[in-house]
Structure formats: C-alpha cells, structure tokens
Design a protein around this motif. Structure first.
Motif, PDB file in Angstrom:
ATOM      1  N   ILE A  70       0.839  -1.204   0.000  1.00  0.00           N
ATOM      2  CA  ILE A  70       0.000   0.000   0.000  1.00  0.00           C
ATOM      3  C   ILE A  70       0.874   1.253   0.000  1.00  0.00           C
ATOM      4  O   ILE A  70       0.602   2.206  -0.737  1.00  0.00           O
ATOM      5  N   SER A  90       2.327   1.794  -3.428  1.00  0.00           N
ATOM      6  CA  SER A  90       1.292   2.256  -4.360  1.00  0.00           C
ATOM      7  C   SER A  90       0.915   3.707  -4.082  1.00  0.00           C
ATOM      8  O   SER A  90       0.725   4.490  -5.018  1.00  0.00           O
ATOM      9  N   TRP A 102       2.009  -0.218  -9.157  1.00  0.00           N
ATOM     10  CA  TRP A 102       0.649  -0.109  -9.656  1.00  0.00           C
ATOM     11  C   TRP A 102      -0.341  -0.606  -8.603  1.00  0.00           C
ATOM     12  O   TRP A 102      -0.134  -1.652  -7.969  1.00  0.00           O
ATOM     13  N   TRP A 103      -1.453   0.089  -8.443  1.00  0.00           N
ATOM     14  CA  TRP A 103      -2.472  -0.308  -7.473  1.00  0.00           C
ATOM     15  C   TRP A 103      -3.042  -1.679  -7.776  1.00  0.00           C
ATOM     16  O   TRP A 103      -3.381  -2.431  -6.854  1.00  0.00           O
ATOM     17  N   THR A 112      -1.062  -4.295  -6.016  1.00  0.00           N
ATOM     18  CA  THR A 112      -1.349  -4.299  -4.578  1.00  0.00           C
ATOM     19  C   THR A 112      -2.699  -4.949  -4.298  1.00  0.00           C
ATOM     20  O   THR A 112      -2.804  -5.816  -3.422  1.00  0.00           O
TER      21      THR A 112
END
Length: 188
Positions: free
Chosen positions: A87, A90, A96-97, A100
């Motif tokens: 987290i 990100s 990149w989210w 995650t």
C-alpha cells in the motif's frame, strides 16, 4: 505435555515485526517518500522485519516455542508488513495499485479459505506458497530501494514473478480445498 510460555524469543520476534510495521511506514514516507537516504533506511527496516519472520518460525519449530499466540500472530504480522509495504509503495506511485489489490485480495481470500476449512484441519503453507512469499519480499524490497536503470528493471521482473506466483499458488490452494471438501469428512 509441558506448556510453552507465551513470552519466548519466537513470539518476541513476531511482536517486534508488528512494531516495525509503523516504523517502516514512517520512514518510507519521510521526506516525501522519494529521498534516497530514507528509502535505504526503509529498506533496512523492511529487511530486518522479513528476517524476523524467518527466525521466529525456525525458533518456534526447532526449539519447541510454538504457542497459540505465535500461531495466530505470525501470519497477521506477515500480512501487516507485506500489506503496509504494498500500500505504501502504491500510495507513493512506485507500484501499480492493481498489483497491490491483486496480492492483498489473494492473501485475504486464502486466509478466509483457511478459516472456512479449519474444522477439516489446517491448510499448511505449500512450497509454492513459501516461494511466493520469498519472491514477494524480494520484489517489494527491491522496489523500496532507490533503484534506476537495469536494477529497476530487475526489481520489476522480480515483482512480475511474484504476481504470477501469487495467482498460481492462490489457485492451487483453492483447488486443494475443493478437492479436500469433495472427498468428504475426514475420519478421526
């Protein structure tokens, strides 16, 4: 059967790992989150926490320090550390989210699956699951470091391998649980 004291070195290392999570985050986000000096310190804290994971498990198993507290707290500490790092990276725009979210969804999903089938017995960590954890930790650690050029490409390659292992081992755990449930109740 002798009772293992809850206060032992293995459990102390687990608690230390939990304490290191907020410390790691504070350092990761210090100075805007992209200062090379603080990123190296954040990496060292992350690496130390990862080492405690390896040590506490070895101590618990090899020195008879397994406790109910350790059995519950160890995976929580692991997921807190990995989750916080993912987290954090990100939020800083360094991961990149979707990576995650994918990794965290797999971790939460498999944890819930383990609880759902707990009455049938514990689903032990597979070799693939252990490899996935190692590759995730290495990939995350490399992304914490202020790398550029070919080193950063290497970090992304390791993280890509971690994503593939995350998906494959998650699917394998699900397959194993379904097969186990289909085979009916265990005798015993």
């Amino acid at each position: 059967m002798t009772r293992v004291p809850v206060v032992n070195l293995a459990n102390a290392l687990t608690v230390l790992r939990m304490v290191l999570v907020p410390v790691f985050l504070l350092v990761l986000f210090a100075d805007g989150g992209h200062e090379p000096r603080t990123r190296i310190v954040a990496f060292l804290i992350f690496a130390a926490a990862i080492v405690t994971d390896r040590l506490d498990g070895m101590l618990a198993r090899n020195c008879g320090m397994v406790t109910d507290f350790g059995t519950m707290a160890d995976p929580i500490a692991d997921k807190a550390l990995i989750g916080a790092a993912l987290i954090g990276l990100s939020m800083l725009g360094d991961l990149w989210w979707w990576v995650t979210v994918l990794i965290l969804a797999r971790e939460v999903g498999i944890t819930l699956l383990r609880f759902a089938v707990l009455h049938r017995g514990v689903i032990p960590a597979s070799r693939g699951g252990k490899l996935k954890t190692l590759v995730q930790a290495v990939g995350i650690g490399l992304l914490i470091l202020p790398l550029t050029g070919p080193w950063l490409v290497t970090a992304w390659a390791v993280m890509a391998a971690a994503v593939v292992l995350t998906v494959l081992t998650g699917a394998d755990y699900i397959r194993s649980a379904v097969v186990d449930m289909r085979d009916g109740p265990r005798a015993g």
